[in-house]
Design a protein around this motif. Sequence first.
Motif, PDB file in Angstrom:
ATOM      1  N   LYS A 131       0.837  -1.193   0.000  1.00 34.34           N
ATOM      2  CA  LYS A 131       0.000   0.000   0.000  1.00 34.34           C
ATOM      3  C   LYS A 131       0.881   1.255   0.000  1.00 34.34           C
ATOM      4  O   LYS A 131       1.815   1.367   0.789  1.00 34.34           O
ATOM      5  N   ASN A 132       0.597   2.166  -0.929  1.00 35.07           N
ATOM      6  CA  ASN A 132       1.283   3.455  -1.032  1.00 35.07           C
ATOM      7  C   ASN A 132       2.776   3.293  -1.333  1.00 35.07           C
ATOM      8  O   ASN A 132       3.596   4.112  -0.922  1.00 35.07           O
ATOM      9  N   HIS A 133       3.146   2.241  -2.037  1.00 32.18           N
ATOM     10  CA  HIS A 133       4.549   1.906  -2.287  1.00 32.18           C
ATOM     11  C   HIS A 133       5.331   3.053  -2.924  1.00 32.18           C
ATOM     12  O   HIS A 133       6.450   3.355  -2.499  1.00 32.18           O
ATOM     13  N   CYS A 134       4.782   3.673  -3.945  1.00 30.72           N
ATOM     14  CA  CYS A 134       5.533   4.700  -4.676  1.00 30.72           C
ATOM     15  C   CYS A 134       5.837   5.915  -3.806  1.00 30.72           C
ATOM     16  O   CYS A 134       6.943   6.460  -3.858  1.00 30.72           O
ATOM     17  N   GLU A 135       4.885   6.342  -3.015  1.00 38.70           N
ATOM     18  CA  GLU A 135       5.134   7.477  -2.110  1.00 38.70           C
ATOM     19  C   GLU A 135       6.126   7.089  -1.009  1.00 38.70           C
ATOM     20  O   GLU A 135       6.975   7.889  -0.622  1.00 38.70           O
ATOM     21  N   LEU A 136       6.038   5.858  -0.520  1.00 34.19           N
ATOM     22  CA  LEU A 136       7.000   5.384   0.479  1.00 34.19           C
ATOM     23  C   LEU A 136       8.407   5.322  -0.116  1.00 34.19           C
ATOM     24  O   LEU A 136       9.392   5.619   0.564  1.00 34.19           O
ATOM     25  N   ALA A 137       8.497   4.943  -1.391  1.00 31.40           N
ATOM     26  CA  ALA A 137       9.795   4.894  -2.063  1.00 31.40           C
ATOM     27  C   ALA A 137      10.416   6.284  -2.170  1.00 31.40           C
ATOM     28  O   ALA A 137      11.623   6.441  -1.992  1.00 31.40           O
ATOM     29  N   ILE A 138       9.589   7.288  -2.445  1.00 30.41           N
ATOM     30  CA  ILE A 138      10.094   8.663  -2.509  1.00 30.41           C
ATOM     31  C   ILE A 138      10.656   9.063  -1.150  1.00 30.41           C
ATOM     32  O   ILE A 138      11.755   9.633  -1.055  1.00 30.41           O
ATOM     33  N   LYS A 139       9.939   8.743  -0.081  1.00 26.87           N
ATOM     34  CA  LYS A 139      10.422   9.053   1.268  1.00 26.87           C
ATOM     35  C   LYS A 139      11.723   8.318   1.571  1.00 26.87           C
ATOM     36  O   LYS A 139      12.637   8.884   2.163  1.00 26.87           O
ATOM     37  N   ASP A 140      11.819   7.040   1.160  1.00 24.38           N
ATOM     38  CA  ASP A 140      13.054   6.273   1.361  1.00 24.38           C
ATOM     39  C   ASP A 140      14.223   6.895   0.600  1.00 24.38           C
ATOM     40  O   ASP A 140      15.342   6.965   1.119  1.00 24.38           O
ATOM     41  N   ASP A 141      13.977   7.338  -0.636  1.00 27.15           N
ATOM     42  CA  ASP A 141      15.048   7.955  -1.418  1.00 27.15           C
ATOM     43  C   ASP A 141      15.513   9.255  -0.765  1.00 27.15           C
ATOM     44  O   ASP A 141      16.708   9.558  -0.771  1.00 27.15           O
ATOM     45  N   ILE A 142      14.594  10.003  -0.201  1.00 25.86           N
ATOM     46  CA  ILE A 142      14.964  11.240   0.502  1.00 25.86           C
ATOM     47  C   ILE A 142      15.808  10.908   1.731  1.00 25.86           C
ATOM     48  O   ILE A 142      16.842  11.545   1.975  1.00 25.86           O
ATOM     49  N   GLN A 143      15.403   9.885   2.493  1.00 29.48           N
ATOM     50  CA  GLN A 143      16.179   9.474   3.672  1.00 29.48           C
ATOM     51  C   GLN A 143      17.572   9.004   3.275  1.00 29.48           C
ATOM     52  O   GLN A 143      18.554   9.318   3.941  1.00 29.48           O
ATOM     53  N   ARG A 144      17.661   8.249   2.181  1.00 28.15           N
ATOM     54  CA  ARG A 144      18.953   7.759   1.726  1.00 28.15           C
ATOM     55  C   ARG A 144      19.849   8.915   1.299  1.00 28.15           C
ATOM     56  O   ARG A 144      21.039   8.947   1.614  1.00 28.15           O
ATOM     57  N   ALA A 145      19.273   9.903   0.630  1.00 25.60           N
ATOM     58  CA  ALA A 145      20.050  11.078   0.215  1.00 25.60           C
ATOM     59  C   ALA A 145      20.513  11.878   1.432  1.00 25.60           C
ATOM     60  O   ALA A 145      21.658  12.334   1.485  1.00 25.60           O
ATOM     61  N   ASP A 146      19.640  12.046   2.412  1.00 26.99           N
ATOM     62  CA  ASP A 146      20.018  12.753   3.645  1.00 26.99           C
ATOM     63  C   ASP A 146      21.137  12.021   4.384  1.00 26.99           C
ATOM     64  O   ASP A 146      22.067  12.650   4.892  1.00 26.99           O
ATOM     65  N   ALA A 147      21.058  10.691   4.438  1.00 28.34           N
ATOM     66  CA  ALA A 147      22.097   9.905   5.102  1.00 28.34           C
ATOM     67  C   ALA A 147      23.422  10.037   4.363  1.00 28.34           C
ATOM     68  O   ALA A 147      24.481  10.153   4.992  1.00 28.34           O
ATOM     69  N   ALA A 148      23.377  10.030   3.035  1.00 27.77           N
ATOM     70  CA  ALA A 148      24.608  10.191   2.252  1.00 27.77           C
ATOM     71  C   ALA A 148      25.227  11.568   2.516  1.00 27.77           C
ATOM     72  O   ALA A 148      26.448  11.676   2.665  1.00 27.77           O
ATOM     73  N   LEU A 149      24.400  12.598   2.600  1.00 25.20           N
ATOM     74  CA  LEU A 149      24.922  13.933   2.903  1.00 25.20           C
ATOM     75  C   LEU A 149      25.572  13.977   4.283  1.00 25.20           C
ATOM     76  O   LEU A 149      26.630  14.593   4.460  1.00 25.20           O
ATOM     77  N   SER A 150      24.976  13.307   5.251  1.00 30.19           N
ATOM     78  CA  SER A 150      25.564  13.259   6.598  1.00 30.19           C
ATOM     79  C   SER A 150      26.925  12.581   6.575  1.00 30.19           C
ATOM     80  O   SER A 150      27.875  13.053   7.211  1.00 30.19           O
ATOM     81  N   ILE A 151      27.025  11.483   5.841  1.00 30.37           N
ATOM     82  CA  ILE A 151      28.295  10.771   5.733  1.00 30.37           C
ATOM     83  C   ILE A 151      29.338  11.654   5.053  1.00 30.37           C
ATOM     84  O   ILE A 151      30.477  11.765   5.513  1.00 30.37           O
ATOM     85  N   LEU A 152      28.961  12.296   3.964  1.00 30.68           N
ATOM     86  CA  LEU A 152      29.881  13.134   3.223  1.00 30.68           C
ATOM     87  C   LEU A 152      30.347  14.353   4.020  1.00 30.68           C
ATOM     88  O   LEU A 152      31.461  14.825   3.825  1.00 30.68           O
ATOM     89  N   ARG A 153      29.500  14.838   4.897  1.00 26.31           N
ATOM     90  CA  ARG A 153      29.860  15.975   5.754  1.00 26.31           C
ATOM     91  C   ARG A 153      30.685  15.540   6.959  1.00 26.31           C
ATOM     92  O   ARG A 153      31.149  16.373   7.713  1.00 26.31           O
ATOM     93  N   GLY A 154      30.812  14.231   7.149  1.00 29.73           N
ATOM     94  CA  GLY A 154      31.569  13.718   8.286  1.00 29.73           C
ATOM     95  C   GLY A 154      30.837  13.823   9.608  1.00 29.73           C
ATOM     96  O   GLY A 154      31.448  13.815  10.670  1.00 29.73           O
ATOM     97  N   GLU A 155      29.522  13.887   9.540  1.00 26.62           N
ATOM     98  CA  GLU A 155      28.712  13.988  10.753  1.00 26.62           C
ATOM     99  C   GLU A 155      28.642  12.628  11.423  1.00 26.62           C
ATOM    100  O   GLU A 155      28.599  11.597  10.758  1.00 26.62           O
ATOM    101  N   PRO A 156      28.632  12.595  12.770  1.00 21.63           N
ATOM    102  CA  PRO A 156      28.536  11.309  13.449  1.00 21.63           C
ATOM    103  C   PRO A 156      27.190  10.632  13.185  1.00 21.63           C
ATOM    104  O   PRO A 156      26.176  11.313  13.026  1.00 21.63           O
ATOM    105  N   SER A 157      27.196   9.305  13.129  1.00 19.50           N
ATOM    106  CA  SER A 157      25.948   8.591  12.814  1.00 19.50           C
ATOM    107  C   SER A 157      25.148   8.243  14.015  1.00 19.50           C
ATOM    108  O   SER A 157      25.338   8.192  15.100  1.00 19.50           O
TER     109      SER A 157
END
Length: 87
Positions: free
Chosen positions: A61-87
């Motif tokens: 249910k609502n797979h495509c919208e959930l996928a958009i949210k997952d892609d945003i989370q993945r992009a945010d996590a990549a930015l945190s890693i690239l900035r050297g922020e603690p996880s």
Amino acid sequence: MKWYRWSWTRVLATAVDVMFATAIWREYDITISSQCGLQLRKPDPAWWAQWLGWVLNHIQKNHCELAIKDDIQRADAALSILRGEPS
């Protein structure tokens, strides 16, 4: 859950999904499901998005919208890693 803490199988599946989506749409790091969801947000979505969205949204249910949210989370996590922020 942060995307890089997913199981190895899910990370690999997402990477393959992104690879194929990148080859088709030439937009990096967006999954096929998200591309479908973005297309479905349009007033007159393409036929392929209507068909694929119907299939995906019946599997989850609502797979495509959930996928958009997952892609945003993945992009945010990549930015945190690239900035050297603690996880």
